[in-house]
Design a protein around this motif. Structure first.
Motif, PDB file in Angstrom:
ATOM      1  N   PRO A  27       0.796  -1.220   0.000  1.00  0.00           N
ATOM      2  CA  PRO A  27       0.000   0.000   0.000  1.00  0.00           C
ATOM      3  C   PRO A  27       0.835   1.280   0.000  1.00  0.00           C
ATOM      4  N   THR A  28       1.993   1.264   0.623  1.00  0.00           N
ATOM      5  CA  THR A  28       2.816   2.471   0.659  1.00  0.00           C
ATOM      6  C   THR A  28       4.222   2.163   0.166  1.00  0.00           C
ATOM      7  N   PHE A  29       4.935   3.238  -0.161  1.00  0.00           N
ATOM      8  CA  PHE A  29       6.298   3.085  -0.648  1.00  0.00           C
ATOM      9  C   PHE A  29       7.237   2.521   0.420  1.00  0.00           C
ATOM     10  N   PRO A  30       7.137   2.946   1.692  1.00  0.00           N
ATOM     11  CA  PRO A  30       8.015   2.327   2.713  1.00  0.00           C
ATOM     12  C   PRO A  30       7.786   0.821   2.866  1.00  0.00           C
ATOM     13  N   ASP A  31       6.530   0.358   2.707  1.00  0.00           N
ATOM     14  CA  ASP A  31       6.270  -1.084   2.760  1.00  0.00           C
ATOM     15  C   ASP A  31       7.011  -1.811   1.645  1.00  0.00           C
ATOM     16  N   ARG A  32       7.041  -1.205   0.486  1.00  0.00           N
ATOM     17  CA  ARG A  32       7.732  -1.820  -0.654  1.00  0.00           C
ATOM     18  C   ARG A  32       9.243  -1.855  -0.428  1.00  0.00           C
ATOM     19  N   VAL A  33       9.789  -0.796   0.180  1.00  0.00           N
ATOM     20  CA  VAL A  33      11.228  -0.758   0.451  1.00  0.00           C
ATOM     21  C   VAL A  33      11.614  -1.852   1.446  1.00  0.00           C
ATOM     22  N   VAL A  34      10.823  -2.003   2.505  1.00  0.00           N
ATOM     23  CA  VAL A  34      11.108  -3.044   3.498  1.00  0.00           C
ATOM     24  C   VAL A  34      10.975  -4.430   2.869  1.00  0.00           C
ATOM     25  N   ALA A  35       9.981  -4.603   1.993  1.00  0.00           N
ATOM     26  CA  ALA A  35       9.805  -5.897   1.326  1.00  0.00           C
ATOM     27  C   ALA A  35      10.985  -6.205   0.407  1.00  0.00           C
ATOM     28  N   MET A  36      11.493  -5.199  -0.302  1.00  0.00           N
ATOM     29  CA  MET A  36      12.648  -5.448  -1.173  1.00  0.00           C
ATOM     30  C   MET A  36      13.890  -5.786  -0.354  1.00  0.00           C
ATOM     31  N   ASP A  37      14.047  -5.151   0.804  1.00  0.00           N
ATOM     32  CA  ASP A  37      15.169  -5.487   1.674  1.00  0.00           C
ATOM     33  C   ASP A  37      15.025  -6.911   2.215  1.00  0.00           C
ATOM     34  N   THR A  38      13.807  -7.311   2.530  1.00  0.00           N
ATOM     35  CA  THR A  38      13.557  -8.673   3.002  1.00  0.00           C
ATOM     36  C   THR A  38      13.852  -9.699   1.909  1.00  0.00           C
ATOM     37  N   ILE A  39      13.501  -9.366   0.675  1.00  0.00           N
ATOM     38  CA  ILE A  39      13.829 -10.260  -0.445  1.00  0.00           C
ATOM     39  C   ILE A  39      15.342 -10.416  -0.557  1.00  0.00           C
ATOM     40  N   GLY A  40      16.083  -9.324  -0.383  1.00  0.00           N
ATOM     41  CA  GLY A  40      17.542  -9.405  -0.445  1.00  0.00           C
ATOM     42  C   GLY A  40      18.124 -10.317   0.618  1.00  0.00           C
ATOM     43  N   VAL A  41      17.622 -10.191   1.836  1.00  0.00           N
ATOM     44  CA  VAL A  41      18.116 -11.031   2.929  1.00  0.00           C
ATOM     45  C   VAL A  41      17.774 -12.501   2.681  1.00  0.00           C
ATOM     46  N   ASN A  42      16.539 -12.766   2.236  1.00  0.00           N
ATOM     47  CA  ASN A  42      16.142 -14.149   1.954  1.00  0.00           C
ATOM     48  C   ASN A  42      16.933 -14.731   0.787  1.00  0.00           C
ATOM     49  N   LEU A  43      17.224 -13.905  -0.202  1.00  0.00           N
ATOM     50  CA  LEU A  43      17.995 -14.377  -1.351  1.00  0.00           C
ATOM     51  C   LEU A  43      19.432 -14.705  -0.941  1.00  0.00           C
ATOM     52  N   ILE A  44      20.006 -13.891  -0.069  1.00  0.00           N
ATOM     53  CA  ILE A  44      21.353 -14.182   0.434  1.00  0.00           C
ATOM     54  C   ILE A  44      21.357 -15.517   1.181  1.00  0.00           C
ATOM     55  N   SER A  45      20.346 -15.744   1.993  1.00  0.00           N
ATOM     56  CA  SER A  45      20.257 -17.007   2.735  1.00  0.00           C
ATOM     57  C   SER A  45      20.083 -18.198   1.794  1.00  0.00           C
ATOM     58  N   ALA A  46      19.263 -18.027   0.762  1.00  0.00           N
ATOM     59  CA  ALA A  46      19.050 -19.116  -0.191  1.00  0.00           C
ATOM     60  C   ALA A  46      20.334 -19.436  -0.963  1.00  0.00           C
ATOM     61  N   ILE A  47      21.079 -18.415  -1.336  1.00  0.00           N
ATOM     62  CA  ILE A  47      22.340 -18.651  -2.043  1.00  0.00           C
ATOM     63  C   ILE A  47      23.343 -19.346  -1.133  1.00  0.00           C
ATOM     64  N   ALA A  48      23.342 -19.004   0.151  1.00  0.00           N
ATOM     65  CA  ALA A  48      24.231 -19.690   1.100  1.00  0.00           C
ATOM     66  C   ALA A  48      23.873 -21.168   1.210  1.00  0.00           C
ATOM     67  N   ILE A  49      22.590 -21.482   1.212  1.00  0.00           N
ATOM     68  CA  ILE A  49      22.163 -22.883   1.272  1.00  0.00           C
ATOM     69  C   ILE A  49      22.561 -23.624   0.004  1.00  0.00           C
ATOM     70  N   VAL A  50      22.404 -22.972  -1.154  1.00  0.00           N
ATOM     71  CA  VAL A  50      22.828 -23.594  -2.416  1.00  0.00           C
ATOM     72  C   VAL A  50      24.333 -23.845  -2.390  1.00  0.00           C
ATOM     73  N   SER A  51      25.088 -22.914  -1.824  1.00  0.00           N
ATOM     74  CA  SER A  51      26.540 -23.092  -1.718  1.00  0.00           C
ATOM     75  C   SER A  51      26.888 -24.290  -0.831  1.00  0.00           C
ATOM     76  N   ILE A  52      26.128 -24.480   0.232  1.00  0.00           N
ATOM     77  CA  ILE A  52      26.361 -25.642   1.098  1.00  0.00           C
ATOM     78  C   ILE A  52      25.985 -26.928   0.377  1.00  0.00           C
ATOM     79  N   LEU A  53      24.863 -26.901  -0.347  1.00  0.00           N
ATOM     80  CA  LEU A  53      24.429 -28.109  -1.070  1.00  0.00           C
ATOM     81  C   LEU A  53      25.428 -28.526  -2.138  1.00  0.00           C
ATOM     82  N   PHE A  54      25.992 -27.559  -2.863  1.00  0.00           N
ATOM     83  CA  PHE A  54      26.964 -27.875  -3.910  1.00  0.00           C
ATOM     84  C   PHE A  54      28.374 -28.061  -3.363  1.00  0.00           C
ATOM     85  N   GLN A  55      28.575 -27.804  -2.087  1.00  0.00           N
ATOM     86  CA  GLN A  55      29.866 -27.921  -1.412  1.00  0.00           C
ATOM     87  C   GLN A  55      30.952 -27.142  -2.143  1.00  0.00           C
ATOM     88  N   THR A  56      30.674 -25.859  -2.375  1.00  0.00           N
ATOM     89  CA  THR A  56      31.616 -24.983  -3.053  1.00  0.00           C
ATOM     90  C   THR A  56      31.636 -23.617  -2.371  1.00  0.00           C
TER      91      THR A  56
END
Length: 94
Positions: free
Chosen positions: A28-57
């Motif tokens: 509904p508001t621009f600050p909500d969108r900014v917080v959501a984009m920051d949350t996507i960044g944090v979740n994406l970093i975590s997902a990439i870390a898990i992929v790195s562990i799965l591939f053992q690299t």
């Protein structure tokens, strides 16, 4: 057992990113969108870390660093825009 836990957490991070993306689109508001984009960044970093562990690299660690820096800079830029209306201030000679 650890493989199952990692895959399950990767799926859950994917679901969290999808739900947060809906918040970016519908938010509904621009600050909500900014917080959501920051949350996507944090979740994406975590997902990439898990992929790195799965591939053992360690090849994805640089990607995690760059993504973290970009997410931080974009959050700071959007918050400055919300506060002042401009991102980069210039001094004008009158």
């Amino acid at each position: 057992m650890i493989q199952i836990m990692l895959v399950t957490s990767l799926i859950l991070f994917g679901v969290a990113i999808a739900i947060t993306f809906i918040r970016v689109v519908i938010g509904p508001t621009f600050p909500d969108r900014v917080v959501a984009m920051d949350t996507i960044g944090v979740n994406l970093i975590s997902a990439i870390a898990i992929v790195s562990i799965l591939f053992q690299t360690k090849a994805f660690l640089e990607v995690i660093l760059i993504l973290g820096i970009l997410a931080f800079i974009s959050t700071i830029s959007f918050s400055k825009f919300l506060e002042r209306g401009v991102i980069i201030e210039r001094k004008r000679d009158s």
